[in-house]
Design a protein around this motif. Sequence first.
Motif, mmCIF file in Angstrom:
data_model
loop_
_atom_site.group_PDB
_atom_site.id
_atom_site.type_symbol
_atom_site.label_atom_id
_atom_site.label_comp_id
_atom_site.label_asym_id
_atom_site.label_seq_id
_atom_site.Cartn_x
_atom_site.Cartn_y
_atom_site.Cartn_z
ATOM 1 N N GLY A 193 27.153 6.794 -7.983
ATOM 2 C CA GLY A 193 26.903 7.657 -6.808
ATOM 3 C C GLY A 193 25.907 8.434 -7.213
ATOM 4 N N GLU A 194 25.006 8.071 -8.226
ATOM 5 C CA GLU A 194 24.286 8.913 -9.007
ATOM 6 C C GLU A 194 22.810 8.501 -9.201
ATOM 7 N N PHE A 195 21.715 9.235 -8.954
ATOM 8 C CA PHE A 195 20.555 8.750 -9.241
ATOM 9 C C PHE A 195 20.261 9.054 -10.701
ATOM 10 N N LEU A 196 19.805 8.036 -11.543
ATOM 11 C CA LEU A 196 19.599 7.992 -12.940
ATOM 12 C C LEU A 196 18.150 7.698 -13.055
ATOM 13 N N LEU A 197 17.742 8.560 -14.192
ATOM 14 C CA LEU A 197 16.440 8.510 -14.561
ATOM 15 C C LEU A 197 16.001 6.932 -15.053
ATOM 16 N N SER A 198 15.163 6.482 -14.366
ATOM 17 C CA SER A 198 14.648 4.947 -14.646
ATOM 18 C C SER A 198 13.174 4.775 -14.852
ATOM 19 N N HIS A 199 12.441 5.886 -14.567
ATOM 20 C CA HIS A 199 11.028 5.633 -14.414
ATOM 21 C C HIS A 199 10.419 6.950 -14.802
ATOM 22 N N PRO A 200 10.579 7.637 -16.188
ATOM 23 C CA PRO A 200 9.755 8.732 -16.420
ATOM 24 C C PRO A 200 8.484 8.721 -16.804
ATOM 25 N N ASP A 201 7.764 9.871 -16.133
ATOM 26 C CA ASP A 201 6.310 9.860 -16.367
ATOM 27 C C ASP A 201 5.593 8.625 -15.967
ATOM 28 N N ILE A 202 5.834 8.359 -14.647
ATOM 29 C CA ILE A 202 5.127 7.133 -14.278
ATOM 30 C C ILE A 202 3.709 7.482 -14.197
ATOM 31 N N ARG A 203 2.977 6.401 -14.799
ATOM 32 C CA ARG A 203 1.414 6.197 -14.917
ATOM 33 C C ARG A 203 0.768 4.980 -13.957
ATOM 34 N N ILE A 204 0.043 5.358 -13.147
ATOM 35 C CA ILE A 204 -0.571 4.423 -12.128
ATOM 36 C C ILE A 204 -1.776 3.909 -12.823
ATOM 37 N N PRO A 205 -1.837 2.421 -12.868
ATOM 38 C CA PRO A 205 -2.868 1.780 -13.758
ATOM 39 C C PRO A 205 -4.338 2.195 -12.992
ATOM 40 N N GLU A 206 -5.199 2.239 -13.859
ATOM 41 C CA GLU A 206 -6.713 2.858 -13.492
ATOM 42 C C GLU A 206 -7.259 2.104 -12.344
ATOM 43 N N HIS A 207 -7.121 0.741 -12.332
ATOM 44 C CA HIS A 207 -7.473 -0.252 -11.224
ATOM 45 C C HIS A 207 -6.279 -0.947 -10.925
ATOM 46 N N GLY A 208 -6.065 -1.458 -9.724
ATOM 47 C CA GLY A 208 -5.017 -2.257 -9.094
ATOM 48 C C GLY A 208 -5.167 -3.549 -8.868
ATOM 49 N N ARG A 209 -4.033 -4.125 -8.471
ATOM 50 C CA ARG A 209 -4.066 -5.357 -8.042
ATOM 51 C C ARG A 209 -3.940 -5.519 -6.584
ATOM 52 N N TYR A 210 -3.584 -4.419 -6.121
ATOM 53 C CA TYR A 210 -3.043 -4.831 -4.572
ATOM 54 C C TYR A 210 -3.897 -3.887 -3.582
ATOM 55 N N LEU A 211 -4.307 -4.549 -2.417
ATOM 56 C CA LEU A 211 -4.850 -3.535 -1.400
ATOM 57 C C LEU A 211 -3.884 -3.608 -0.184
ATOM 58 N N SER A 212 -3.446 -2.477 0.335
ATOM 59 C CA SER A 212 -2.504 -2.291 1.339
ATOM 60 C C SER A 212 -3.399 -1.683 2.464
ATOM 61 N N VAL A 213 -3.656 -2.381 3.593
ATOM 62 C CA VAL A 213 -4.333 -1.914 4.678
ATOM 63 C C VAL A 213 -3.985 -2.902 5.989
ATOM 64 N N ASN A 214 -4.014 -2.169 7.090
ATOM 65 C CA ASN A 214 -3.595 -3.055 8.291
ATOM 66 C C ASN A 214 -4.861 -3.535 8.779
ATOM 67 N N ASP A 215 -5.278 -4.738 8.553
ATOM 68 C CA ASP A 215 -6.852 -5.374 8.828
ATOM 69 C C ASP A 215 -6.902 -5.679 10.081
ATOM 70 N N ALA A 216 -5.850 -5.471 10.966
ATOM 71 C CA ALA A 216 -5.924 -5.780 12.460
ATOM 72 C C ALA A 216 -6.724 -4.800 12.951
ATOM 73 N N TYR A 217 -7.027 -3.807 12.415
ATOM 74 C CA TYR A 217 -8.015 -2.890 13.022
ATOM 75 C C TYR A 217 -9.453 -3.158 12.788
#
Length: 337
Positions: A193-217
């Motif tokens: 029942g506790e939150f445990l440190l799993s991801h200290p100091d997260i760094r997002i990659p400089e360029h990514g793999r994923y595009l998230s957009v609703n292209d129905a628009y």
Amino acid sequence: MVRHTATSVVTIERYIIEQESLHPAATGELSGILYDLALAAKMIASKVRQAGLADILGATHSRNVQGEEQEKLDVLANEIIVKAMDHSGRLCAMASEEETDVIPIPDHFKRGAYALLFDPLDGSSNIDVNVPVGTIFSVLRKVTAGSHGSLVDMLQPGFKQVAAGYVIYGSSTMLVYSTGQGAHGFTLDPLLGEFLLSHPDIRIPEHGRYLSVNDAYEQHWSEPVRALMRRYRGLDGKREAMNVRYVGSMVADFHRNLLGGGIFAYPPNTKRPEGKLRLLYECNPLAFICEQAGGAAIDGQQRLLEVEPTSLHQRTPIYVGSKGDVDIAREVLEHGR
Ligand code: FDP
């Protein structure tokens, strides 16, 4: 990743205390707000986990077996947060996606130096189909005189946030927060029942793999937005094509891109010229976390965290994620290519 041993774990409480000790002037009030939010997150997580079982889905006016009014999960999540936070003496006021006006702290409770804004259950259209949802929060320092907080305390640009974070109720429950010294992730251990440190100091990659957009628009986008999406898909030959992933829960889409790299975009369209997502309690907190992880966020024209808010439920377009990918958005949206 942090390796916990059978006898030694880093709980969110321990981590917050350790971070606080880096600031000799800290009063502990902000730490208290973060613990209270972690508790609220555990309560919401337990309700989300029971959602399919407990018959608490559906219309707000549905009745349970005792004939009592039952609440939709987003209304319930809102109440959980308000009640977990209102009596602590640390807040001067709150604001929620679920409530039209600023939520005052009742007179019989003490009031404190911070304002809390939150979206209790983001992506709520996904609850009924068992897709991850989230909670998003933003903490600002009170700027007005007197003990009661007001709208003015809420209408501050995002760079003024003293803490921000989100909780994702996914295959596990995770809380990610920042107080301006990096972004740190904690996973809820359901047995402890506790939150445990799993991801200290997260760094997002400089360029990514994923595009998230609703292209129905797409048909409702401006030409520069269409050009930008063509760029991300590699259709103009100027970059490698990204993979498309769109859950439709902003927290889930953002979280995946934060860890794996990529960009989440909700551009304006002719039906929603202001965009859809809310500046103060959806976009600003995620932009803050993203910058703390080395990423970036813009509204299409400027750094999102510098937008001066004018109303509580203001909407904004957003492009948030890996810095290199946000730079492409800035360039293509400005020059149309
Ligand atoms: P929802 O309406 O389900 O609450 O916050 C609003 C939000 O979800 C985001 O979580 C999500 O990214 C977006 O709206 C989805 O909107 P579209 O269906 O227009 O793509």
